[in-house]
Design a protein around this motif. Structure first.
Motif, PDB file in Angstrom:
ATOM      1  N   GLU A 146       0.839  -1.193   0.000  1.00  0.00           N
ATOM      2  CA  GLU A 146       0.000   0.000   0.000  1.00  0.00           C
ATOM      3  C   GLU A 146       0.881   1.252   0.000  1.00  0.00           C
ATOM      4  OE1 GLU A 146      -2.407  -0.413   3.486  1.00  0.00           O
ATOM      5  OE2 GLU A 146      -3.664  -1.992   2.627  1.00  0.00           O
ATOM      6  N   GLY A 147       0.256   2.393  -0.093  1.00  0.00           N
ATOM      7  CA  GLY A 147       0.953   3.660   0.049  1.00  0.00           C
ATOM      8  C   GLY A 147       1.959   3.948  -1.047  1.00  0.00           C
ATOM      9  N   ALA A 152       4.802   3.476  -6.399  1.00  0.00           N
ATOM     10  CA  ALA A 152       6.067   3.331  -7.120  1.00  0.00           C
ATOM     11  C   ALA A 152       6.053   2.082  -8.007  1.00  0.00           C
ATOM     12  CB  ALA A 152       7.225   3.259  -6.139  1.00  0.00           C
ATOM     13  N   ILE A 153       5.459   0.996  -7.510  1.00  0.00           N
ATOM     14  CA  ILE A 153       5.363  -0.222  -8.309  1.00  0.00           C
ATOM     15  C   ILE A 153       4.487   0.010  -9.529  1.00  0.00           C
ATOM     16  CG2 ILE A 153       4.324  -2.541  -8.327  1.00  0.00           C
ATOM     17  CD1 ILE A 153       5.415  -2.915  -5.486  1.00  0.00           C
ATOM     18  N   ILE A 242       4.875 -12.721   2.162  1.00  0.00           N
ATOM     19  CA  ILE A 242       5.684 -11.503   2.099  1.00  0.00           C
ATOM     20  C   ILE A 242       5.177 -10.467   3.096  1.00  0.00           C
ATOM     21  CG2 ILE A 242       6.377  -9.540   0.673  1.00  0.00           C
ATOM     22  CD1 ILE A 242       6.408 -11.339  -1.694  1.00  0.00           C
ATOM     23  N   ASN A 243       6.100  -9.912   3.848  1.00  0.00           N
ATOM     24  CA  ASN A 243       5.812  -8.862   4.823  1.00  0.00           C
ATOM     25  C   ASN A 243       5.929  -7.516   4.111  1.00  0.00           C
ATOM     26  OD1 ASN A 243       5.713  -7.063   6.942  1.00  0.00           O
ATOM     27  ND2 ASN A 243       7.395  -7.975   8.100  1.00  0.00           N
ATOM     28  N   TRP A 244       4.839  -7.088   3.491  1.00  0.00           N
ATOM     29  CA  TRP A 244       4.874  -5.849   2.711  1.00  0.00           C
ATOM     30  C   TRP A 244       5.145  -4.622   3.580  1.00  0.00           C
ATOM     31  CZ3 TRP A 244       5.981  -5.926  -2.055  1.00  0.00           C
ATOM     32  CH2 TRP A 244       5.496  -6.920  -2.914  1.00  0.00           C
ATOM     33  N   ASP A 245       4.784  -4.698   4.857  1.00  0.00           N
ATOM     34  CA  ASP A 245       5.058  -3.575   5.751  1.00  0.00           C
ATOM     35  C   ASP A 245       6.559  -3.306   5.837  1.00  0.00           C
ATOM     36  OD1 ASP A 245       2.385  -3.251   6.289  1.00  0.00           O
ATOM     37  OD2 ASP A 245       2.424  -4.422   8.138  1.00  0.00           O
ATOM     38  N   LEU A 246       7.348  -4.370   5.954  1.00  0.00           N
ATOM     39  CA  LEU A 246       8.794  -4.204   6.064  1.00  0.00           C
ATOM     40  C   LEU A 246       9.406  -3.779   4.739  1.00  0.00           C
ATOM     41  CD1 LEU A 246      11.252  -4.338   7.856  1.00  0.00           C
ATOM     42  CD2 LEU A 246      11.522  -6.741   7.246  1.00  0.00           C
ATOM     43  N   GLU A 249       8.792  -0.195   4.476  1.00  0.00           N
ATOM     44  CA  GLU A 249       9.682   0.569   5.366  1.00  0.00           C
ATOM     45  C   GLU A 249      11.052   0.773   4.733  1.00  0.00           C
ATOM     46  OE1 GLU A 249      10.136  -0.927   9.339  1.00  0.00           O
ATOM     47  OE2 GLU A 249       7.979  -1.237   9.592  1.00  0.00           O
ATOM     48  N   ARG A 250      11.563  -0.284   4.112  1.00  0.00           N
ATOM     49  CA  ARG A 250      12.864  -0.189   3.446  1.00  0.00           C
ATOM     50  C   ARG A 250      12.815   0.852   2.325  1.00  0.00           C
ATOM     51  NH1 ARG A 250      16.608  -4.013   4.401  1.00  0.00           N
ATOM     52  NH2 ARG A 250      17.525  -3.808   2.327  1.00  0.00           N
ATOM     53  N   TYR A 251      11.748   0.809   1.547  1.00  0.00           N
ATOM     54  CA  TYR A 251      11.623   1.749   0.444  1.00  0.00           C
ATOM     55  C   TYR A 251      11.474   3.189   0.945  1.00  0.00           C
ATOM     56  CZ  TYR A 251       9.770   4.131  -3.656  1.00  0.00           C
ATOM     57  OH  TYR A 251       9.571   5.027  -4.687  1.00  0.00           O
TER      58      TYR A 251
END
Length: 255
Positions: A146-147, A152-153, A242-246, A249-251
């Motif tokens: 999300e977000g 960006a994707i 997949i932990n999309w939250d993490l 965060e990296r992005y």
């Protein structure tokens, strides 16, 4: 003495320039410099724990059974306690043998891996890749990002579905053993690619370079007990953990 004119074709010039740029590596770019600055020292801050990697194996954040049925418990246990543990052990030996400052993030070594031994390359890459792999998975995960990462994707690949297709293709078509990646590349854009063996896009010797946001292990030891030769099935089911939250965060820490 008459000097012989030296002519360089445009194709040759572009080829040599590309090789020179590759030799510099992601660490020589603005994106790479910002990434290292954000990493700081391993464990320095909560955000920097997300980005930086230490030289020792960290505890798994969930039980071996937690990712079933997508990744079975026996595969997880063997993968973590045997394969990944061996990379961490051998990396520690290489660090001692080559006088590496382990107070700095492992990312700093990887961005300059051409200066180090094959032992450092194989085990430093193996350790980094697995540490990221464990972190970007979690039980009851999956779905879609999300977000700003989702935006960006969509901007980079046209849609989330197009990104998934490109990422899966990178993993399925990686010859032999290796990894598929989503990275922030030198131009500060998202890109998908793969690397052989335990190489990764941080390495200055890699043909595919960028800051890893997520990566999937496509070595057979990551899936063979459950999927046998069905690498495609393993990759397809991997989206469920997949932990999309993490990943987000990296992005977001880099843009």
């Amino acid at each position: 003495m008459k000097k012989t004119p030296f002519h360089v074709s445009r194709r040759s010039f572009i080829s040599q320039s590309s090789k020179a740029t590759l030799a510099l590596g992601i660490g020589s770019t603005m994106v790479g410099s910002s990434f290292l600055a954000a990493c700081g020292s391993p464990g320095e801050k909560e955000q920097k724990i997300t980005l930086s990697t230490g030289f020792e194996q960290t505890p798994l954040g969930y039980d071996y059974t937690s990712l079933e049925p997508n990744i079975d418990a026996m595969t997880m246990e063997i993968h973590y306690t045997k394969h990944a543990a061996a990379y961490a052990k051998n990396l520690g030996e290489a660090v001692s043998e080559e006088g590496v400052d382990a107070s700095k993030p492992l990312e700093d070594v990887l961005m300059n891996i051409s200066k180090y031994s094959t032992k450092m390359r194989n085990n430093g890459g193996g350790h980094y890749n697995h540490e990221l792999y464990w972190k970007i998975m979690k039980p009851n995960a999956g779905g879609k990002p999300e977000g700003v990462l989702a935006e960006a994707i969509n901007s980079s690949f046209g849609s989330f579905e197009a990104f998934v297709e490109q990422f899966e293709t990178a993993g399925k078509t990686r010859f032999g053993s290796g990894w598929a990646w989503l990275v922030l590349d030198k131009s500060n854009k998202l890109a998908v690619g793969s690397t052989p063996n335990q190489d990764n896009p941080l390495m200055d010797v890699s043909e595919f370079q960028g800051i890893p946001l997520m990566g999937i292990d496509v070595w057979e030891h990551a899936y063979y007990l459950n999927y046998t030769s069905d690498r495609a099935g393993y990759i397809s089911n991997w989206w469920n953990v997949i932990n999309w939250d993490l990943v987000s965060e990296r992005y977001e820490a880099l843009v």
